[in-house]
Design a protein around this motif. Structure first.
Motif, PDB file in Angstrom:
ATOM      1  N   VAL A  69       3.585  11.255   5.355  1.00  0.00           N
ATOM      2  CA  VAL A  69       3.489   9.977   4.636  1.00  0.00           C
ATOM      3  C   VAL A  69       2.225   9.242   5.073  1.00  0.00           C
ATOM      4  O   VAL A  69       1.477   8.712   4.246  1.00  0.00           O
ATOM      5  CB  VAL A  69       4.753   9.116   4.859  1.00  0.00           C
ATOM      6  N   GLY A  70       1.956   9.218   6.371  1.00  0.00           N
ATOM      7  CA  GLY A  70       0.750   8.563   6.890  1.00  0.00           C
ATOM      8  C   GLY A  70      -0.527   9.201   6.369  1.00  0.00           C
ATOM      9  O   GLY A  70      -1.467   8.510   5.976  1.00  0.00           O
ATOM     10  N   LEU A  71      -0.566  10.520   6.351  1.00  0.00           N
ATOM     11  CA  LEU A  71      -1.750  11.218   5.858  1.00  0.00           C
ATOM     12  C   LEU A  71      -1.971  10.963   4.369  1.00  0.00           C
ATOM     13  O   LEU A  71      -3.102  10.738   3.931  1.00  0.00           O
ATOM     14  CB  LEU A  71      -1.632  12.718   6.122  1.00  0.00           C
ATOM     15  N   ALA A  72      -0.893  10.960   3.602  1.00  0.00           N
ATOM     16  CA  ALA A  72      -1.014  10.675   2.164  1.00  0.00           C
ATOM     17  C   ALA A  72      -1.615   9.292   1.946  1.00  0.00           C
ATOM     18  O   ALA A  72      -2.538   9.121   1.138  1.00  0.00           O
ATOM     19  CB  ALA A  72       0.348  10.787   1.490  1.00  0.00           C
ATOM     20  N   LEU A  73      -1.109   8.300   2.685  1.00  0.00           N
ATOM     21  CA  LEU A  73      -1.652   6.949   2.556  1.00  0.00           C
ATOM     22  C   LEU A  73      -3.108   6.903   2.995  1.00  0.00           C
ATOM     23  O   LEU A  73      -3.949   6.306   2.320  1.00  0.00           O
ATOM     24  CB  LEU A  73      -0.817   5.950   3.358  1.00  0.00           C
ATOM     25  N   ILE A  91      14.620  15.480   0.571  1.00  0.00           N
ATOM     26  CA  ILE A  91      14.795  14.329  -0.322  1.00  0.00           C
ATOM     27  C   ILE A  91      14.445  13.006   0.353  1.00  0.00           C
ATOM     28  O   ILE A  91      13.684  12.212  -0.211  1.00  0.00           O
ATOM     29  CB  ILE A  91      16.216  14.316  -0.927  1.00  0.00           C
ATOM     30  N   PRO A  92      14.938  12.714   1.570  1.00  0.00           N
ATOM     31  CA  PRO A  92      14.562  11.445   2.205  1.00  0.00           C
ATOM     32  C   PRO A  92      13.046  11.310   2.411  1.00  0.00           C
ATOM     33  O   PRO A  92      12.487  10.233   2.223  1.00  0.00           O
ATOM     34  CB  PRO A  92      15.308  11.463   3.537  1.00  0.00           C
ATOM     35  N   LEU A  93      12.381  12.387   2.762  1.00  0.00           N
ATOM     36  CA  LEU A  93      10.927  12.352   2.937  1.00  0.00           C
ATOM     37  C   LEU A  93      10.231  12.045   1.617  1.00  0.00           C
ATOM     38  O   LEU A  93       9.355  11.179   1.545  1.00  0.00           O
ATOM     39  CB  LEU A  93      10.423  13.676   3.513  1.00  0.00           C
ATOM     40  N   GLY A  94      10.608  12.723   0.556  1.00  0.00           N
ATOM     41  CA  GLY A  94       9.994  12.478  -0.752  1.00  0.00           C
ATOM     42  C   GLY A  94      10.215  11.064  -1.242  1.00  0.00           C
ATOM     43  O   GLY A  94       9.303  10.408  -1.749  1.00  0.00           O
ATOM     44  N   GLU A  95      11.451  10.579  -1.064  1.00  0.00           N
ATOM     45  CA  GLU A  95      11.760   9.216  -1.487  1.00  0.00           C
ATOM     46  C   GLU A  95      11.006   8.189  -0.644  1.00  0.00           C
ATOM     47  O   GLU A  95      10.568   7.160  -1.160  1.00  0.00           O
ATOM     48  CB  GLU A  95      13.266   8.975  -1.415  1.00  0.00           C
ATOM     49  N   ALA A  96      10.839   8.468   0.646  1.00  0.00           N
ATOM     50  CA  ALA A  96      10.085   7.558   1.514  1.00  0.00           C
ATOM     51  C   ALA A  96       8.640   7.445   1.041  1.00  0.00           C
ATOM     52  O   ALA A  96       8.094   6.342   0.930  1.00  0.00           O
ATOM     53  CB  ALA A  96      10.131   8.038   2.969  1.00  0.00           C
ATOM     54  N   ALA A  97       8.019   8.575   0.745  1.00  0.00           N
ATOM     55  CA  ALA A  97       6.627   8.559   0.297  1.00  0.00           C
ATOM     56  C   ALA A  97       6.478   7.771  -1.000  1.00  0.00           C
ATOM     57  O   ALA A  97       5.602   6.910  -1.115  1.00  0.00           O
ATOM     58  CB  ALA A  97       6.113   9.989   0.115  1.00  0.00           C
ATOM     59  N   GLU A  98       7.329   8.055  -1.967  1.00  0.00           N
ATOM     60  CA  GLU A  98       7.232   7.367  -3.259  1.00  0.00           C
ATOM     61  C   GLU A  98       7.543   5.886  -3.150  1.00  0.00           C
ATOM     62  O   GLU A  98       6.986   5.081  -3.895  1.00  0.00           O
ATOM     63  CB  GLU A  98       8.173   8.018  -4.282  1.00  0.00           C
ATOM     64  N   SER A  99       8.400   5.514  -2.241  1.00  0.00           N
ATOM     65  CA  SER A  99       8.791   4.118  -2.090  1.00  0.00           C
ATOM     66  C   SER A  99       7.791   3.308  -1.265  1.00  0.00           C
ATOM     67  O   SER A  99       7.468   2.172  -1.611  1.00  0.00           O
ATOM     68  CB  SER A  99      10.177   4.056  -1.440  1.00  0.00           C
ATOM     69  N   LEU A 100       7.302   3.876  -0.176  1.00  0.00           N
ATOM     70  CA  LEU A 100       6.499   3.118   0.781  1.00  0.00           C
ATOM     71  C   LEU A 100       5.012   3.044   0.453  1.00  0.00           C
ATOM     72  O   LEU A 100       4.392   1.992   0.619  1.00  0.00           O
ATOM     73  CB  LEU A 100       6.688   3.692   2.189  1.00  0.00           C
ATOM     74  N   ILE A 101       4.420   4.127   0.014  1.00  0.00           N
ATOM     75  CA  ILE A 101       2.960   4.167  -0.193  1.00  0.00           C
ATOM     76  C   ILE A 101       2.492   3.115  -1.196  1.00  0.00           C
ATOM     77  O   ILE A 101       1.496   2.429  -0.949  1.00  0.00           O
ATOM     78  CB  ILE A 101       2.496   5.587  -0.543  1.00  0.00           C
ATOM     79  N   PRO A 102       3.175   2.918  -2.326  1.00  0.00           N
ATOM     80  CA  PRO A 102       2.705   1.887  -3.269  1.00  0.00           C
ATOM     81  C   PRO A 102       2.696   0.476  -2.687  1.00  0.00           C
ATOM     82  O   PRO A 102       1.992  -0.403  -3.193  1.00  0.00           O
ATOM     83  CB  PRO A 102       3.688   2.006  -4.434  1.00  0.00           C
ATOM     84  N   GLN A 103       3.439   0.236  -1.623  1.00  0.00           N
ATOM     85  CA  GLN A 103       3.474  -1.082  -0.999  1.00  0.00           C
ATOM     86  C   GLN A 103       2.142  -1.445  -0.327  1.00  0.00           C
ATOM     87  O   GLN A 103       1.959  -2.572   0.091  1.00  0.00           O
ATOM     88  CB  GLN A 103       4.604  -1.160   0.037  1.00  0.00           C
ATOM     89  N   TYR A 104       1.230  -0.518  -0.272  1.00  0.00           N
ATOM     90  CA  TYR A 104      -0.072  -0.759   0.359  1.00  0.00           C
ATOM     91  C   TYR A 104      -1.169  -0.944  -0.690  1.00  0.00           C
ATOM     92  O   TYR A 104      -2.324  -0.567  -0.489  1.00  0.00           O
ATOM     93  CB  TYR A 104      -0.402   0.384   1.333  1.00  0.00           C
TER      94      TYR A 104
END
Length: 132
Positions: A69-73, A91-104
């Motif tokens: 997730v950090g590297l993607a951001l 699933i939790p990892l994928g959902e975390a990435a889709e949910s958190l990254i747009p917040q930046y």
């Protein structure tokens, strides 16, 4: 698992990973920059998100998951790319990435999560036989 001499007798040829590296569509990167507060924050948020979604302690969340997730951001923020696709059946990892990254300050469309099966389906849709 590549490079383990015990596995050499089971490998029929070049691994898909080695081929992808040679062809240039996959590369090995460094870990994300922990000195960037946004990267550190999203990794901490990802750890909490994954722990909560999978009903386990934060200590049990793999560091690699939060680093993805950090590297993607990081790749999006530093302009290395304008879109990332995370392929995982976690699933939790994928959902975390889709949910958190747009917040930046990024658009939802800039991060995509695909399961392995969904990626295979998309690749199959784009496949054109040399005999067609």
């Amino acid at each position: 698992m590549t490079g383990d001499p015990v596995l050499d007798e089971y490998i029929a040829g070049d691994s898909a990973i080695e081929e992808a590296l040679r062809e240039g569509w996959m590369k090995v990167t460094e870990s994300p920059s922990y000195s960037n507060s946004d990267i550190s924050n999203v990794m901490d948020q990802a750890r909490r998100f994954i722990a909560s979604a999978s009903d386990r302690s934060e200590d049990a969340v793999e560091k690699t998951d939060t680093e993805l997730v950090g590297l993607a951001l990081e790749l999006l923020l530093d302009g290395t790319t304008d879109q990332v696709s995370l392929v995982t059946n976690d699933i939790p990892l994928g959902e975390a990435a889709e949910s958190l990254i747009p917040q930046y300050g990024l658009d939802d469309e800039q991060v995509t999560w695909l399961t392995g099966g969904k990626l295979a389906d998309e690749l199959d849709e784009d496949f054109v036989s040399e005999f067609d």
